[in-house]
Design an enzyme around this catalytic site. Structure first.
Site, mmCIF file in Angstrom:
data_model
loop_
_atom_site.group_PDB
_atom_site.id
_atom_site.type_symbol
_atom_site.label_atom_id
_atom_site.label_comp_id
_atom_site.label_asym_id
_atom_site.label_seq_id
_atom_site.Cartn_x
_atom_site.Cartn_y
_atom_site.Cartn_z
ATOM 1 C CE LYS A 110 0.310 2.870 -20.949
ATOM 2 N NZ LYS A 110 1.338 2.758 -20.079
HETATM 3 C C1 LIG Z 1 1.986 3.745 -19.698
HETATM 4 C C2 LIG Z 1 2.788 3.736 -18.390
HETATM 5 C C3 LIG Z 1 3.165 5.127 -17.783
HETATM 6 C C4 LIG Z 1 2.941 6.418 -18.506
HETATM 7 O O1 LIG Z 1 1.698 6.720 -18.418
HETATM 8 P P1 LIG Z 1 1.138 8.122 -19.126
HETATM 9 O O2 LIG Z 1 -0.183 7.790 -19.611
HETATM 10 O O3 LIG Z 1 2.095 8.595 -19.905
HETATM 11 O O4 LIG Z 1 0.856 8.945 -17.929
HETATM 12 C C5 LIG Z 1 4.046 4.979 -16.552
HETATM 13 N N1 LIG Z 1 4.143 3.886 -16.029
HETATM 14 C C6 LIG Z 1 3.950 2.491 -16.722
HETATM 15 C C7 LIG Z 1 4.242 1.171 -15.981
HETATM 16 C C8 LIG Z 1 3.025 2.694 -18.019
HETATM 17 O O5 LIG Z 1 2.755 1.368 -18.473
#
Ligand SMILES: *Cc1c(COP(=O)(O)O)cnc(C)c1O
Length: 452
Positions: A110
């Site tokens: 993110k």
């Molecule tokens: C947020 C997150 C995801 C899922 O991301 P999406 O936006 O739902 O595709 C997967 N792995 C980690 C470590 C995350 O922080």
């Protein structure tokens, strides 16, 4: 370039406007009014650094932002990453690569989008002279990444609500040990849903939201999707010519945000063969790609908590394209889904997608097997993606978090606890958080006191 809403009842917005407001006024999600064809540019882009590639790509969309500003925002955003390649592509064997997306400040993917969004907000503040107060609720990773995107930025404050005692100790430290005066970690006496509900009500109070220029942190911002397109492109460009036409990206996903970015890039002319959606036991997306039926269910906590999601908010963008960009039809479908929690799709891109699902027991077993086979340690989210790799393709597994963020699951699987210096440093810092009851009144009073 202008940006339109999936629901079709919003005037086209400039890039800057669309990013600033996040959600379109008609309740829909922003998309480019038409997608550029980037296929003629791919050969010229092959040797660019990550930041250069990001500039070139964003410039196609952010046509109302000066190029030198885009460059400055990108440079700042990726300077916080600790790996020189930003998103290194590691080869595990002839058919399997891992794209490591965890070298940013909070060690999860993110950061790619939220560093950029934070710098964008900072730039807008400078431009307009107006402050901005960002408010969000989190069950862990998003809050930490958003906080690190806005850390110490002038004219900004960030308020993150999370359920006291229900995020992991490391996640809490990432939010509450920053030492930055503009960061407010608000531990709510209640569940994540309580926090989320209070937040919705506060945004619903237009006068209050307007008075503090409140802005939401969420996964639907247009800039987040575009920022995420770049690492797919970067990885694809790293492959040998002979590999590029037979690639499957394998993506651990919960709300469809990450994989949607890759699919959008394919629609822009990058010849990616396929995508595999990897879910944990909350398998709404897996069931959808098997049956065409989208059925909302209850959430079961899992070892991969950032994918414990049943409403895949970014799915609306995919749906919009699957319905041939027909906003009226989309509105009907969304209303149906809201009323019945169920919808059957006739038409979607079945050729491009496949899916898998991993239970907690699968996750533990996969972490162990991947370690034994490759001496490579994956976190529980990334582990979901190693379920049934397609051996007819070159698989690029997106690694969404550093394993050191999930010590308990790792000790269970391989008997040792991975470490990371950024997390070790957090352990000696004081936690600064504010305990609040899960009431709108208490949260609003806190914001009234601390907003900038
Ligand atoms: C947020 C997150 C995801 C899922 O991301 P999406 O936006 O739902 O595709 C997967 N792995 C980690 C470590 C995350 O922080």
């Amino acid at each position: 370039m202008k940006f339109i809403s999936t629901r079709g009842q919003t005037e086209p917005h400039t890039f800057t406007q669309a990013v600033a407001i996040g959600l379109a006024p008609d309740g829909g999600l922003f998309l480019p009014e038409r997608l550029p064809d980037i296929s003629p540019r791919l050969s010229a882009w092959r040797n660019l650094s990550y930041a250069e590639l990001c500039n070139e790509f964003l410039a196609l969309f952010a046509t109302d932002v000066p190029l030198d500003v885009i460059e400055q925002l990108t440079r700042r955003s990726y300077a916080t990453f600790t790996h020189p390649e930003i998103a290194p592509l590691k080869k595990l064997d002839d058919r399997t690569y891992v794209l490591e997306l965890f070298h940013g400040p909070t060690l999860a993917f993110k950061d790619f989008a939220l560093q950029l969004l934070g710098n964008f907000y900072g730039w807008q503040g400078e431009q307009t002279g107006r402050s901005i107060n960002v408010l969000g609720a989190t069950s862990g990773d998003t809050g930490a990444a958003a906080i690190h995107g806005l850390l110490g930025k002038p004219r900004t404050a960030i308020f993150i609500l999370y359920p006291e005692g229900r995020v992991s100790p490391l996640q809490e430290r990432q939010m509450a040990c920053t030492g930055a005066a503009n960061v407010h970690a608000l531990a709510i006496d209640g569940s994540f849903d309580d926090a989320q509900n209070a937040l919705k009500n506060i945004f619903g109070e237009r006068d209050f939201a307007a008075k503090h220029r409140l802005s939401a942190v969420n996964s639907i911002n247009l800039l987040r999707v575009l920022a995420q397109c770049v690492y797919y492109l970067y990885a694809w460009l790293r492959l040998a010519e002979s590999e590029r036409l037979n690639v499957e990206f394998v993506v651990p996903t919960g709300n469809f945000g990450n994989v949607f970015a890759g699919w959008l890039l394919q629609r822009m002319g990058v010849p990616i063969q396929s995508f595999k959606i990897a879910t944990n036991q909350n398998d709404i997306l897996h069931r959808f790609f098997l049956s065409g039926e989208y059925r909302i269910d209850t959430v079961q906590p899992s070892l991969a908590p950032s994918m414990d999601i049943q409403v895949a908010s970014n799915f609306e963008r995919f749906l919009y394209y699957s319905l041939d960009e027909d906003s009226a039809k989309l509105r009907t479908v969304m209303a149906d889904l809201k009323a019945n929690g169920l919808y059957r799709f006739e038409n979607f891109d079945r050729d491009t997608f496949s899916s898998s699902c991993a239970t907690d027991a699968d996750i533990t077993g996969i972490i162990r097997r991947v370690y034994e086979r490759y001496q490579y340690v994956v976190d529980p989210h990334t582990a979901c993606a190693f379920q049934e790799l397609n051996r007819d393709r070159i698989s690029i597994v997106l690694s969404t978090a550093h394993p050191a963020k999930f010590p308990a699951a790792l000790v269970d699987a391989i008997g040792t606890e991975p470490t990371h210096p950024a997390l070790d440093a957090l352990k000696s810092r004081p936690i600064v958080k504010h305990l609040l009851p899960a009431t709108e009144a208490a949260i609003k009073a806190y914001i009234d006191q601390h907003a900038v």
